[in-house]
Design a protein around this motif. Sequence first.
Motif, PDB file in Angstrom:
ATOM      1  N   LYS A 152       0.819  -1.317   0.058  1.00 27.74           N
ATOM      2  CA  LYS A 152       0.123  -0.005   0.075  1.00 27.74           C
ATOM      3  C   LYS A 152       1.016   1.336  -0.051  1.00 27.74           C
ATOM      4  O   LYS A 152       0.351   2.515  -0.221  1.00 27.74           O
ATOM      5  N   SER A 153       2.154   1.145   0.172  1.00 26.77           N
ATOM      6  CA  SER A 153       3.118   2.212   0.506  1.00 26.77           C
ATOM      7  C   SER A 153       3.208   2.822  -0.871  1.00 26.77           C
ATOM      8  O   SER A 153       3.497   3.938  -1.021  1.00 26.77           O
ATOM      9  N   ILE A 154       2.833   2.421  -2.005  1.00 28.98           N
ATOM     10  CA  ILE A 154       2.975   2.849  -3.295  1.00 28.98           C
ATOM     11  C   ILE A 154       1.814   3.119  -3.860  1.00 28.98           C
ATOM     12  O   ILE A 154       1.783   3.574  -5.226  1.00 28.98           O
ATOM     13  N   ILE A 155       0.591   3.132  -3.278  1.00 29.43           N
ATOM     14  CA  ILE A 155      -0.705   3.541  -3.574  1.00 29.43           C
ATOM     15  C   ILE A 155      -0.877   5.094  -3.226  1.00 29.43           C
ATOM     16  O   ILE A 155      -0.580   5.341  -2.031  1.00 29.43           O
ATOM     17  N   ASP A 156      -1.486   5.772  -3.957  1.00 28.55           N
ATOM     18  CA  ASP A 156      -1.896   7.200  -3.860  1.00 28.55           C
ATOM     19  C   ASP A 156      -2.772   7.385  -2.443  1.00 28.55           C
ATOM     20  O   ASP A 156      -3.405   6.684  -2.163  1.00 28.55           O
ATOM     21  N   LYS A 157      -2.026   8.276  -1.519  1.00 31.31           N
ATOM     22  CA  LYS A 157      -2.578   8.487  -0.220  1.00 31.31           C
ATOM     23  C   LYS A 157      -4.326   8.808  -0.448  1.00 31.31           C
ATOM     24  O   LYS A 157      -4.767   8.467   0.562  1.00 31.31           O
ATOM     25  N   ALA A 158      -4.240   9.450  -1.380  1.00 26.71           N
ATOM     26  CA  ALA A 158      -5.630   9.974  -1.511  1.00 26.71           C
ATOM     27  C   ALA A 158      -6.650   9.129  -1.708  1.00 26.71           C
ATOM     28  O   ALA A 158      -7.832   8.861  -1.180  1.00 26.71           O
ATOM     29  N   ILE A 159      -6.127   7.890  -2.337  1.00 19.84           N
ATOM     30  CA  ILE A 159      -7.254   6.799  -2.601  1.00 19.84           C
ATOM     31  C   ILE A 159      -7.017   6.059  -1.135  1.00 19.84           C
ATOM     32  O   ILE A 159      -8.403   5.590  -0.873  1.00 19.84           O
ATOM     33  N   LEU A 160      -5.956   5.674  -0.517  1.00 22.32           N
ATOM     34  CA  LEU A 160      -6.097   5.065   0.889  1.00 22.32           C
ATOM     35  C   LEU A 160      -6.938   5.885   1.804  1.00 22.32           C
ATOM     36  O   LEU A 160      -7.552   5.024   2.642  1.00 22.32           O
ATOM     37  N   ASP A 161      -7.047   7.150   1.735  1.00 22.22           N
ATOM     38  CA  ASP A 161      -7.727   7.792   2.825  1.00 22.22           C
ATOM     39  C   ASP A 161      -9.100   8.337   2.214  1.00 22.22           C
ATOM     40  O   ASP A 161      -9.934   9.101   3.011  1.00 22.22           O
ATOM     41  N   LYS A 162      -9.407   7.623   1.175  1.00 24.53           N
ATOM     42  CA  LYS A 162     -10.875   8.253   0.568  1.00 24.53           C
ATOM     43  C   LYS A 162     -12.114   7.712   1.441  1.00 24.53           C
ATOM     44  O   LYS A 162     -12.313   6.600   1.919  1.00 24.53           O
ATOM     45  N   SER A 163     -12.842   8.722   1.939  1.00 27.82           N
ATOM     46  CA  SER A 163     -13.991   8.315   2.729  1.00 27.82           C
ATOM     47  C   SER A 163     -15.161   7.936   1.971  1.00 27.82           C
ATOM     48  O   SER A 163     -16.139   7.183   2.223  1.00 27.82           O
ATOM     49  N   GLU A 164     -15.413   8.214   0.632  1.00 27.15           N
ATOM     50  CA  GLU A 164     -16.346   7.896  -0.181  1.00 27.15           C
ATOM     51  C   GLU A 164     -16.097   6.358  -0.982  1.00 27.15           C
ATOM     52  O   GLU A 164     -14.820   6.090  -0.997  1.00 27.15           O
ATOM     53  N   PRO A 165     -17.009   5.841  -1.525  1.00 26.05           N
ATOM     54  CA  PRO A 165     -16.540   4.754  -2.175  1.00 26.05           C
ATOM     55  C   PRO A 165     -15.723   4.762  -3.267  1.00 26.05           C
ATOM     56  O   PRO A 165     -15.541   5.946  -3.935  1.00 26.05           O
ATOM     57  N   GLU A 192     -11.713   1.675 -10.996  1.00 25.50           N
ATOM     58  CA  GLU A 192     -10.216   1.746 -11.142  1.00 25.50           C
ATOM     59  C   GLU A 192      -9.450   1.846  -9.831  1.00 25.50           C
ATOM     60  O   GLU A 192      -8.326   1.374  -9.638  1.00 25.50           O
ATOM     61  N   GLU A 193     -10.063   2.709  -8.688  1.00 26.39           N
ATOM     62  CA  GLU A 193      -9.277   2.673  -7.382  1.00 26.39           C
ATOM     63  C   GLU A 193      -9.307   1.475  -6.661  1.00 26.39           C
ATOM     64  O   GLU A 193      -8.204   1.169  -6.194  1.00 26.39           O
ATOM     65  N   TRP A 194     -10.303   0.747  -6.780  1.00 20.87           N
ATOM     66  CA  TRP A 194     -10.582  -0.682  -6.069  1.00 20.87           C
ATOM     67  C   TRP A 194      -9.414  -1.401  -6.830  1.00 20.87           C
ATOM     68  O   TRP A 194      -8.702  -2.437  -5.994  1.00 20.87           O
ATOM     69  N   HIS A 195      -9.205  -1.663  -7.934  1.00 26.56           N
ATOM     70  CA  HIS A 195      -8.212  -2.354  -8.785  1.00 26.56           C
ATOM     71  C   HIS A 195      -6.673  -1.946  -8.157  1.00 26.56           C
ATOM     72  O   HIS A 195      -6.169  -2.815  -7.791  1.00 26.56           O
ATOM     73  N   LEU A 196      -6.597  -0.765  -8.149  1.00 23.37           N
ATOM     74  CA  LEU A 196      -5.224  -0.294  -7.303  1.00 23.37           C
ATOM     75  C   LEU A 196      -5.067  -0.642  -5.961  1.00 23.37           C
ATOM     76  O   LEU A 196      -3.944  -1.312  -5.481  1.00 23.37           O
TER      77      LEU A 196
END
Length: 169
Positions: A33-46, A50-54
């Motif tokens: 997860k360290s190489i996944i954009d923090k904005a995706i990891l911290d997203k509060s919306e569904p 594409e984000e789920w795939h990442l």
Amino acid sequence: VSDMCERLAGELNLETEDREKCKKAGKYHDIGKSIIDKAILDKSEPLSAEEWHLIKQHSENGYRLLSIDPNYRDIAEYVLQHHERWDGKGYPMGKKELEIPLLSRIISVIDAYDVMTHPRVYKNAVSHEEAIAELKRCSGTQFDPDIVRQFIETMELVYQKSSDVLKRR
């Protein structure tokens, strides 16, 4: 996750080397997860598809990261497969039951418990009892039923000891 992995591996009477590997793999299971954009990891919306795939690629990313370092190669495979499911509906390879390494099956149960019992940006934590009920519900589908059973027994011992300490105070 790391400490509980080591403890559960001990309760399952695994050899010392496997207990140590389980602890280490528990510590680094989400390193991808360290190489996944923090904005995706911290997203509060569904998450979008594409984000789920990442997000789902984190176990493969972790495998790659750990495989390049000789000090971590011994746990890379367990990290890769910690989202496989007992019923074969997991990822990344769709392995099922005993095809999934034991240490990966241990991490899977403990990681799920940890995720459920700690708050996230996108969800509130649930109680120990609720998390245990969910593990039981998913035993035999998502999780190895023997690992779930042993984890619950281990957690009951932990809670009993905590309760005994509090009563003495």
